[in-house]
Design a protein around this motif. Structure first.
Motif, PDB file in Angstrom:
ATOM      1  N   ASP A 111     -35.556  63.981  32.554  1.00  0.00           N
ATOM      2  CA  ASP A 111     -36.189  64.039  31.318  1.00  0.00           C
ATOM      3  C   ASP A 111     -37.248  65.268  31.327  1.00  0.00           C
ATOM      4  O   ASP A 111     -37.289  66.011  30.389  1.00  0.00           O
ATOM      5  CB  ASP A 111     -36.875  62.955  31.310  1.00  0.00           C
ATOM      6  N   LEU A 112     -37.860  65.628  32.563  1.00  0.00           N
ATOM      7  CA  LEU A 112     -38.725  66.651  32.574  1.00  0.00           C
ATOM      8  C   LEU A 112     -37.814  68.038  32.470  1.00  0.00           C
ATOM      9  O   LEU A 112     -38.395  69.025  31.948  1.00  0.00           O
ATOM     10  CB  LEU A 112     -39.527  66.494  33.929  1.00  0.00           C
ATOM     11  N   ALA A 113     -36.760  67.881  33.243  1.00  0.00           N
ATOM     12  CA  ALA A 113     -35.988  69.231  33.043  1.00  0.00           C
ATOM     13  C   ALA A 113     -35.579  69.668  31.647  1.00  0.00           C
ATOM     14  O   ALA A 113     -35.366  70.935  31.279  1.00  0.00           O
ATOM     15  CB  ALA A 113     -34.811  69.224  34.156  1.00  0.00           C
ATOM     16  N   MET A 114     -35.291  68.498  31.082  1.00  0.00           N
ATOM     17  CA  MET A 114     -34.602  68.541  29.580  1.00  0.00           C
ATOM     18  C   MET A 114     -35.786  69.273  28.794  1.00  0.00           C
ATOM     19  O   MET A 114     -35.625  69.830  27.779  1.00  0.00           O
ATOM     20  CB  MET A 114     -34.340  67.322  29.179  1.00  0.00           C
ATOM     21  N   ARG A 115     -36.993  69.144  29.137  1.00  0.00           N
ATOM     22  CA  ARG A 115     -38.227  69.401  28.226  1.00  0.00           C
ATOM     23  C   ARG A 115     -38.651  70.984  28.550  1.00  0.00           C
ATOM     24  O   ARG A 115     -39.600  71.564  28.061  1.00  0.00           O
ATOM     25  CB  ARG A 115     -39.310  68.574  28.325  1.00  0.00           C
ATOM     26  N   GLY A 116     -37.952  71.320  29.580  1.00  0.00           N
ATOM     27  CA  GLY A 116     -38.127  72.692  29.953  1.00  0.00           C
ATOM     28  C   GLY A 116     -39.036  73.089  31.262  1.00  0.00           C
ATOM     29  O   GLY A 116     -39.200  74.085  31.685  1.00  0.00           O
ATOM     30  N   TYR A 117     -39.553  72.158  31.845  1.00  0.00           N
ATOM     31  CA  TYR A 117     -40.172  71.972  33.111  1.00  0.00           C
ATOM     32  C   TYR A 117     -39.195  72.487  34.279  1.00  0.00           C
ATOM     33  O   TYR A 117     -38.208  72.015  34.351  1.00  0.00           O
ATOM     34  CB  TYR A 117     -40.809  70.706  33.680  1.00  0.00           C
ATOM     35  N   ARG A 118     -39.990  73.313  35.120  1.00  0.00           N
ATOM     36  CA  ARG A 118     -39.129  73.715  36.462  1.00  0.00           C
ATOM     37  C   ARG A 118     -39.168  72.399  37.559  1.00  0.00           C
ATOM     38  O   ARG A 118     -40.429  72.199  37.994  1.00  0.00           O
ATOM     39  CB  ARG A 118     -39.567  74.773  36.898  1.00  0.00           C
ATOM     40  N   VAL A 119     -38.181  71.670  37.910  1.00  0.00           N
ATOM     41  CA  VAL A 119     -38.265  70.640  38.631  1.00  0.00           C
ATOM     42  C   VAL A 119     -37.598  70.549  39.826  1.00  0.00           C
ATOM     43  O   VAL A 119     -36.500  71.354  39.925  1.00  0.00           O
ATOM     44  CB  VAL A 119     -37.889  69.367  37.600  1.00  0.00           C
TER      45      VAL A 119
END
Length: 471
Positions: A60-68
């Motif tokens: 979910d974080l990666a889908m929102r653009g966060y570098r994970v």
């Protein structure tokens, strides 16, 4: 193992927006530039624990653009949902079905292109001494709805059944709530029901001892049902009847096994430019004005703006998968599982019968659960599992393959001051897959760039800028 995706032309801002249903409101345009690049790897979010919870939140974080980045000290992703790699193919170590009352698992599986399925309708048995006795149909975690039923009497004896029936004659609390499940059952139905029915069922279903089960957390509707029905057995009858007519209470599984959910989550994280690194964990965690500076056990340095800890599954369970020729199980009971009443093995499950898609193979999968044990070498553990499976199922077995999934260590989050508490998120372990998915997605939604020391830019924005430079 490092999965390091390469940006693709398809990953423009417009394409990413389309994938996410057109909502990119959470990909901010921060005013604070990131620190100058050095040899230290830098991410927005470090997720510790490649469990279903950790991977779901990371996706979910990666889908929102966060570098994970997801790390795990285990060599295999998934935690309790990791795959048992057997000659006949991948199998789950835990084949238990799940309920999905709010549709959280169904929604996630739909996003990932996975199908749900229904298990076979099979009875479970209790192993009491040398006798295998059916678990009463009308029961909840081993608590009987009809204390005087013959199936109950066969387990606890007629004196135990009469003692359990006294529950119908006892007054119930009008003020306050019952909290401990084993205490409640023992007080209202007697010691035999608690020891012979409740305890083995709770160990198998929840992976914990009944004495540690909180009623409101595990069966939240039970207290109100007791008040309405006037007894514990009446409350169980009410809840069992409701479940029979409630589609949300139907048991489900993921086609191909829950391990396919793990694989799909890792692949999706990669698609959104996240990374997964296995075989390492945090050695030192320090907080400074640039965020979290982390030293991993493999010697690498990592800079992260927020930390998310997916705590080890609450079930401190060692799991063993045995691959057995189908012919050797011809005389074994055709049941979902056998639950020993007094044994260190919690359950023996015939996974290939529970999920019929596997039953046509030349080999079947038998699963065993134990309380976590740290002193037994793996070779001895697997030999013990074979002996236990033979004893519980009542047949001679010569497994063609055996795999052990030992319970992982707990992952302890570093202490954070009130000032930095917003950058440390802990995903508490859940007993049910639906609760795991819901908790993980809620935790991911709570992560915000404005809490970061150095907000940085989203990977989607970076890809867009790189594509514009190339034009």
């Amino acid at each position: 193992m490092i999965v390091d995706p390469t940006p693709r032309p398809a990953d423009t801002m417009a394409a990413v927006t389309a994938k996410m249903g057109g909502d990119m409101s959470d990909i901010e345009n921060p005013q604070v530039a990131p620190a100058e690049h050095d040899s230290t790897d830098s991410v927005d979010a470090l997720v510790v624990g490649a469990t279903v919870a950790g991977l779901t939140a990371a996706r979910d974080l990666a889908m929102r653009g966060y570098r994970v980045l997801v790390i795990d000290e285990a060599a295999q992703a998934g935690g309790a949902a990791a795959a048992a790699e057997l000659p006949s193919g991948a199998s789950d170590f835990d084949a238990a079905p799940f309920t999905d009352p709010d549709g959280d698992v169904a929604k996630l599986c739909e996003e990932l292109g996975l199908d749900l399925k229904s298990p076979a309708t099979l009875r479970s048995q209790l192993l009491l001494g040398a006798k295998r006795l059916p678990v009463p149909l009308f029961s909840l975690l081993g608590i009987p709805a009809s204390p005087l039923a013959s199936e109950v009497a066969s387990i606890v004896g007629w004196s135990g059944a009469v003692r359990a029936y006294l529950d119908r004659l006892m007054p119930v609390l009008k003020i306050g709530r019952y909290d401990n499940l084993e205490h409640l059952v023992g007080k209202r139905m007697g010691r035999r029901v608690a020891e012979r029915m409740l305890r083995p069922t709770v160990r198998a279903r929840l992976g914990v001892e009944a004495g540690g089960v909180d009623i409101d957390e595990t069966i939240p509707a039970l207290n109100n049902a007791i008040t309405k029905a006037g007894s514990l057995s009446g409350a169980v009858a009410m809840l069992v009847e409701q479940a029979a007519h409630d589609s949300d209470a139907l048991e489900r599984g993921i086609a191909g096994g829950t391990n396919r959910l793990v694989t799909a989550l890792v692949e999706s994280i990669t698609e959104y430019h996240g990374r997964t690194r296995l075989g390492t964990r945090i050695d030192i965690a320090e907080r400074d004005d640039q965020g979290w500076l982390l030293t991993l056990t493999d010697g690498s340095l990592l800079r992260a703006q927020t930390l998310m800890y997916a705590e080890t599954d609450m079930q401190r369970i060692d799991r063993v998968a045995l691959e057995v020729p189908t012919s050797q199980l011809a005389a074994a009971p055709d049941v979902r599982e056998v639950l020993p009443v007094a044994s260190d093995v919690h359950a023996v499950t015939r996974a290939s019968l529970l999920w019929p898609e596997k039953s046509e193979q030349a080999a079947e999968v038998v699963l065993l659960q134990y309380a976590a044990e740290e002193k037994i070498p793996e070779s001895e553990y697997l030999a013990k599992a074979r002996d236990d499976a033979q004893r519980v199922l009542g047949v001679d077995l010569e497994p063609t393959a055996a795999r052990l999934l030992a319970a992982p260590r707990y992952r302890i989050a570093p202490a954070a001051s009130d000032r930095h508490a917003a950058t440390v998120h802990v995903l508490e372990p859940e007993a049910q897959l639906s609760d795991t998915v819901k908790t993980a997605r809620e935790a991911a939604a709570a992560v915000r760039r404005e809490d970061f020391a150095v907000p940085g830019v989203s990977w989607a924005q970076q890809v867009n800028e790189e594509l514009q430079e190339d034009e």
